[in-house]
Design a protein around this motif. Sequence first.
Motif, PDB file in Angstrom:
ATOM      1  N   UNK A   5       0.800  -1.221   0.000  1.00 17.49           N
ATOM      2  CA  UNK A   5       0.000   0.000   0.000  1.00 17.49           C
ATOM      3  C   UNK A   5       0.826   1.260   0.000  1.00 17.49           C
ATOM      4  N   UNK A   6       2.098   1.116  -0.344  1.00 17.72           N
ATOM      5  CA  UNK A   6       2.986   2.278  -0.299  1.00 17.72           C
ATOM      6  C   UNK A   6       4.104   2.117  -1.317  1.00 17.72           C
ATOM      7  N   UNK A   7       4.802   3.216  -1.571  1.00 18.96           N
ATOM      8  CA  UNK A   7       6.011   3.176  -2.376  1.00 18.96           C
ATOM      9  C   UNK A   7       7.175   3.593  -1.496  1.00 18.96           C
ATOM     10  N   UNK A   8       8.374   3.155  -1.844  1.00 15.59           N
ATOM     11  CA  UNK A   8       9.530   3.533  -1.021  1.00 15.59           C
ATOM     12  C   UNK A   8      10.731   3.860  -1.892  1.00 15.59           C
ATOM     13  N   UNK A   9      11.568   4.714  -1.340  1.00 15.40           N
ATOM     14  CA  UNK A   9      12.778   5.142  -2.048  1.00 15.40           C
ATOM     15  C   UNK A   9      13.941   5.166  -1.059  1.00 15.40           C
ATOM     16  N   UNK A  10      15.039   4.545  -1.437  1.00 17.29           N
ATOM     17  CA  UNK A  10      16.212   4.457  -0.578  1.00 17.29           C
ATOM     18  C   UNK A  10      17.284   5.445  -1.013  1.00 17.29           C
ATOM     19  N   UNK A  11      17.838   6.164  -0.037  1.00 14.73           N
ATOM     20  CA  UNK A  11      18.942   7.091  -0.285  1.00 14.73           C
ATOM     21  C   UNK A  11      20.125   6.662   0.579  1.00 14.73           C
TER      22      UNK A  11
ATOM     23  N   UNK B  66      -2.878   7.311  -2.021  1.00 21.67           N
ATOM     24  CA  UNK B  66      -3.877   8.353  -1.774  1.00 21.67           C
ATOM     25  C   UNK B  66      -5.221   7.800  -1.328  1.00 21.67           C
ATOM     26  N   UNK B  67      -5.486   6.544  -1.611  1.00 22.46           N
ATOM     27  CA  UNK B  67      -6.793   5.989  -1.273  1.00 22.46           C
ATOM     28  C   UNK B  67      -6.695   5.030  -0.086  1.00 22.46           C
ATOM     29  N   UNK B  68      -7.712   5.069   0.784  1.00 24.14           N
ATOM     30  CA  UNK B  68      -7.776   4.142   1.910  1.00 24.14           C
ATOM     31  C   UNK B  68      -6.959   4.598   3.094  1.00 24.14           C
ATOM     32  N   UNK B  69      -7.231   3.964   4.247  1.00 25.25           N
ATOM     33  CA  UNK B  69      -6.473   4.289   5.449  1.00 25.25           C
ATOM     34  C   UNK B  69      -6.980   5.547   6.131  1.00 25.25           C
ATOM     35  N   UNK B  70      -6.372   5.862   7.266  1.00 24.32           N
ATOM     36  CA  UNK B  70      -6.787   7.032   8.046  1.00 24.32           C
ATOM     37  C   UNK B  70      -6.070   8.302   7.620  1.00 24.32           C
ATOM     38  N   UNK B  71      -4.865   8.161   7.077  1.00 24.39           N
ATOM     39  CA  UNK B  71      -4.106   9.347   6.636  1.00 24.39           C
ATOM     40  C   UNK B  71      -3.508   9.074   5.254  1.00 24.39           C
ATOM     41  N   UNK B  72      -4.345   8.996   4.219  1.00 21.86           N
ATOM     42  CA  UNK B  72      -3.842   8.667   2.880  1.00 21.86           C
ATOM     43  C   UNK B  72      -2.877   9.712   2.339  1.00 21.86           C
ATOM     44  N   UNK B  73      -1.867   9.236   1.627  1.00 22.61           N
ATOM     45  CA  UNK B  73      -0.931  10.137   0.964  1.00 22.61           C
ATOM     46  C   UNK B  73       0.184  10.672   1.831  1.00 22.61           C
TER      47      UNK B  73
ATOM     48  N   UNK C  26       2.932  15.357   6.203  1.00 20.17           N
ATOM     49  CA  UNK C  26       1.512  15.176   5.926  1.00 20.17           C
ATOM     50  C   UNK C  26       1.223  15.413   4.447  1.00 20.17           C
ATOM     51  N   UNK C  27       0.499  14.452   3.841  1.00 22.10           N
ATOM     52  CA  UNK C  27       0.135  14.582   2.433  1.00 22.10           C
ATOM     53  C   UNK C  27       1.313  14.622   1.488  1.00 22.10           C
ATOM     54  N   UNK C  28       2.471  14.110   1.945  1.00 17.97           N
ATOM     55  CA  UNK C  28       3.688  14.097   1.129  1.00 17.97           C
ATOM     56  C   UNK C  28       4.152  15.495   0.743  1.00 17.97           C
ATOM     57  N   UNK C  29       3.859  16.462   1.615  1.00 16.64           N
ATOM     58  CA  UNK C  29       4.350  17.820   1.356  1.00 16.64           C
ATOM     59  C   UNK C  29       5.867  17.852   1.514  1.00 16.64           C
ATOM     60  N   UNK C  30       6.500  18.861   0.934  1.00 21.54           N
ATOM     61  CA  UNK C  30       7.958  18.939   0.955  1.00 21.54           C
ATOM     62  C   UNK C  30       8.504  19.235   2.350  1.00 21.54           C
ATOM     63  N   UNK C  31       7.815  20.112   3.101  1.00 19.32           N
ATOM     64  CA  UNK C  31       8.295  20.513   4.416  1.00 19.32           C
ATOM     65  C   UNK C  31       7.872  19.520   5.494  1.00 19.32           C
ATOM     66  N   UNK C  32       8.726  19.269   6.487  1.00 20.48           N
ATOM     67  CA  UNK C  32       8.379  18.341   7.568  1.00 20.48           C
ATOM     68  C   UNK C  32       7.196  18.840   8.394  1.00 20.48           C
ATOM     69  N   UNK C  33       6.289  17.938   8.730  1.00 19.14           N
ATOM     70  CA  UNK C  33       5.225  18.256   9.680  1.00 19.14           C
ATOM     71  C   UNK C  33       5.708  18.014  11.096  1.00 19.14           C
TER      72      UNK C  33
END
Length: 226
Positions: A126-132, A153-160, A180-187
Amino acid sequence: MAKYFSACILFTILFISCKETKKTESPQPEKELTILEKIAYANGYENWNKVDELKFTFNVDRDTSHFERTWIWKPKTNQVTAISAEDTLVYNRKDMDSTAYKTNGGFINDKYWLIAPINILWDKDGSTNEFTPSAEAPISKTSMQKLTVVYKQDGGYTPGDAYDFYFGDDYLIKEWVFRKGNQAEPSMSTTWEDYTDVSGLKIAKMHQNEDGSFKLYFTNLKVKTN
């Protein structure tokens, strides 16, 4: 007789050849673990199937305020007991009414903080991942490995939503960032520290932000195994 003798010699040669082939066969290399698997196993994933019951108290100290709630989870049956100062609710995650569904949102949040390194392996579909390989950690400013997990983006309590996990060569999480919501800045950015071993599970009991004004931590950690 000569034909029989020749056949025996041929059989012997073939038998020796087969034995020699077996001797020189190289062992098959073990399958390389993915980054998700390495992180999960570093936190005791191989012991998870022994867990019958997991109990923990989720605590948050923000400046002078304190909040806590306790959970008893039986993962094999999906039964959850939610204990707060106001009420106690027992429900099964396979069959939830509206009250249980709302309460379960808190359980999902608290469980994720508790065992995110294992949870991300469960959530891989249900997710994608990227390794650095090398990135600057947000609090310590040291160079660590980084895994970014972004939920669909779909499903779950906090999609995206997105999470950046920072870890060393031991694959134990040292810091993380929630976006949150894959925004650039840290929440939110916090540490992962004060690790303890509970029945083979490695759990970080303390998480705090850079100035220590926010602390999220776990008490009453108990695991019953089969």
